[in-house]
Design a protein around this motif. Sequence first.
Motif, PDB file in Angstrom:
ATOM      1  N   UNK A   1       0.875  -1.175   0.000  1.00  0.00           N
ATOM      2  CA  UNK A   1       0.000   0.000   0.000  1.00  0.00           C
ATOM      3  C   UNK A   1       0.907   1.219   0.000  1.00  0.00           C
ATOM      4  N   UNK A   2       0.638   2.161  -0.885  1.00  0.00           N
ATOM      5  CA  UNK A   2       1.506   3.329  -1.028  1.00  0.00           C
ATOM      6  C   UNK A   2       0.681   4.600  -1.117  1.00  0.00           C
ATOM      7  N   UNK A   3       1.226   5.695  -0.570  1.00  0.00           N
ATOM      8  CA  UNK A   3       0.510   6.963  -0.632  1.00  0.00           C
ATOM      9  C   UNK A   3       1.305   8.095  -0.012  1.00  0.00           C
ATOM     10  N   UNK A   4       0.727   9.282   0.066  1.00  0.00           N
ATOM     11  CA  UNK A   4       1.406  10.440   0.651  1.00  0.00           C
ATOM     12  C   UNK A   4       1.818  10.182   2.095  1.00  0.00           C
ATOM     13  N   UNK A   5       3.025  10.592   2.448  1.00  0.00           N
ATOM     14  CA  UNK A   5       3.569  10.308   3.780  1.00  0.00           C
ATOM     15  C   UNK A   5       2.724  10.900   4.905  1.00  0.00           C
ATOM     16  N   UNK A   6       2.015  11.989   4.645  1.00  0.00           N
ATOM     17  CA  UNK A   6       1.187  12.614   5.681  1.00  0.00           C
ATOM     18  C   UNK A   6       0.064  11.692   6.149  1.00  0.00           C
ATOM     19  N   UNK A   7      -0.295  10.706   5.341  1.00  0.00           N
ATOM     20  CA  UNK A   7      -1.371   9.779   5.715  1.00  0.00           C
ATOM     21  C   UNK A   7      -0.831   8.496   6.342  1.00  0.00           C
ATOM     22  N   UNK A   8       0.492   8.403   6.521  1.00  0.00           N
ATOM     23  CA  UNK A   8       1.099   7.174   7.024  1.00  0.00           C
ATOM     24  C   UNK A   8       1.693   7.391   8.414  1.00  0.00           C
TER      25      UNK A   8
ATOM     26  N   UNK B   1       1.831   6.096  12.560  1.00  0.00           N
ATOM     27  CA  UNK B   1       2.050   4.754  13.125  1.00  0.00           C
ATOM     28  C   UNK B   1       0.778   3.913  13.133  1.00  0.00           C
ATOM     29  N   UNK B   2      -0.348   4.535  13.482  1.00  0.00           N
ATOM     30  CA  UNK B   2      -1.604   3.781  13.552  1.00  0.00           C
ATOM     31  C   UNK B   2      -2.040   3.298  12.169  1.00  0.00           C
ATOM     32  N   UNK B   3      -1.895   4.165  11.180  1.00  0.00           N
ATOM     33  CA  UNK B   3      -2.283   3.781   9.826  1.00  0.00           C
ATOM     34  C   UNK B   3      -1.355   2.694   9.277  1.00  0.00           C
ATOM     35  N   UNK B   4      -0.077   2.804   9.581  1.00  0.00           N
ATOM     36  CA  UNK B   4       0.881   1.787   9.126  1.00  0.00           C
ATOM     37  C   UNK B   4       0.515   0.422   9.702  1.00  0.00           C
ATOM     38  N   UNK B   5       0.169   0.383  10.993  1.00  0.00           N
ATOM     39  CA  UNK B   5      -0.218  -0.888  11.617  1.00  0.00           C
ATOM     40  C   UNK B   5      -1.518  -1.412  11.025  1.00  0.00           C
ATOM     41  N   UNK B   6      -2.444  -0.502  10.729  1.00  0.00           N
ATOM     42  CA  UNK B   6      -3.701  -0.909  10.101  1.00  0.00           C
ATOM     43  C   UNK B   6      -3.446  -1.484   8.714  1.00  0.00           C
ATOM     44  N   UNK B   7      -2.617  -0.793   7.930  1.00  0.00           N
ATOM     45  CA  UNK B   7      -2.288  -1.273   6.581  1.00  0.00           C
ATOM     46  C   UNK B   7      -1.615  -2.639   6.639  1.00  0.00           C
TER      47      UNK B   7
ATOM     48  N   UNK C   1      -1.859  -4.977   8.989  1.00  0.00           N
ATOM     49  CA  UNK C   1      -2.804  -6.031   9.375  1.00  0.00           C
ATOM     50  C   UNK C   1      -3.749  -6.382   8.228  1.00  0.00           C
ATOM     51  N   UNK C   2      -4.126  -5.369   7.451  1.00  0.00           N
ATOM     52  CA  UNK C   2      -4.994  -5.603   6.299  1.00  0.00           C
ATOM     53  C   UNK C   2      -4.266  -6.416   5.231  1.00  0.00           C
ATOM     54  N   UNK C   3      -3.016  -6.062   4.975  1.00  0.00           N
ATOM     55  CA  UNK C   3      -2.213  -6.819   4.011  1.00  0.00           C
ATOM     56  C   UNK C   3      -2.017  -8.263   4.466  1.00  0.00           C
ATOM     57  N   UNK C   4      -1.777  -8.445   5.762  1.00  0.00           N
ATOM     58  CA  UNK C   4      -1.587  -9.790   6.307  1.00  0.00           C
ATOM     59  C   UNK C   4      -2.848 -10.638   6.119  1.00  0.00           C
ATOM     60  N   UNK C   5      -3.990 -10.029   6.341  1.00  0.00           N
ATOM     61  CA  UNK C   5      -5.269 -10.721   6.170  1.00  0.00           C
ATOM     62  C   UNK C   5      -5.436 -11.209   4.727  1.00  0.00           C
ATOM     63  N   UNK C   6      -5.128 -10.340   3.780  1.00  0.00           N
ATOM     64  CA  UNK C   6      -5.266 -10.713   2.374  1.00  0.00           C
ATOM     65  C   UNK C   6      -4.171 -11.677   1.940  1.00  0.00           C
ATOM     66  N   UNK C   7      -2.995 -11.519   2.506  1.00  0.00           N
ATOM     67  CA  UNK C   7      -1.901 -12.450   2.195  1.00  0.00           C
ATOM     68  C   UNK C   7      -2.309 -13.883   2.554  1.00  0.00           C
TER      69      UNK C   7
END
Length: 250
Positions: free
Chosen positions: A219-226, A228-234, A236-242
Amino acid sequence: MENVKVKSLSKALNVLECFSVDKPELGITELCSMLGLFKSNVHNIVTTFEQHGFLTKNPLTSKYKLGLNILKLSNIISSNLHERDYILPHIKKIANETDEMVYYGILHKRLLLYLDFACTSGTIIEKSKMGVTAPLYCTATGKAIMAYLPEIELDEIFRDGFHKFTERTITDKDSMIVELDNIRNRGYSIDNMEHEYGIMGVGIPILNSKGYPIAAISISGPSLRFDDNRIKFFASLLEEHKKAISRQLQ
């Protein structure tokens, strides 16, 4: 290239590999300089490729670019990437759930090769990354793959050296070894503006039954949206789909 059986064919294929997204058109002189070949050799190779539709000449610049026969062959490859059938629906779903760009890539000649991407309808795309290569060591998708490569393949990547794209790019071997350990420990990679300023990413590998990274998604995007909480959410979401992708690929 010591074991190449047909050296003339190898030279010809090297001509095609000179073309890239950044250099879509090249002249004979430029190709000679890039390959260290005589002009007559390059001219013969280029005109032969032109006759077969693998290169085409721009009449305005007299330079050459890849021909439509390359596109025809790439479509055959794309239609036979069976893993893509399982992965593409997942990256589309992740894009809808996050409103960020989602990428799917594989290892190719010690580089990351992007095979697909997904985004929501409101996302602005400057250019597609499909078929584009990027370094492994400074992208989230690439580092997710790199962290699970066997030592012999890592050594080859280390020998190539690291180019500094931003002040955050890791260019030291020892620091990269620590970074790869961290990725394995937490299960996901982070691109902290290491390839492009203002862009961050989170990646996770897709492993086969032997633990080899056959692909990665990120998942990639502007650094202002990343944060710590969003990174952990991303992550966990990637892990679920993996997990879901791995079950489908078995």
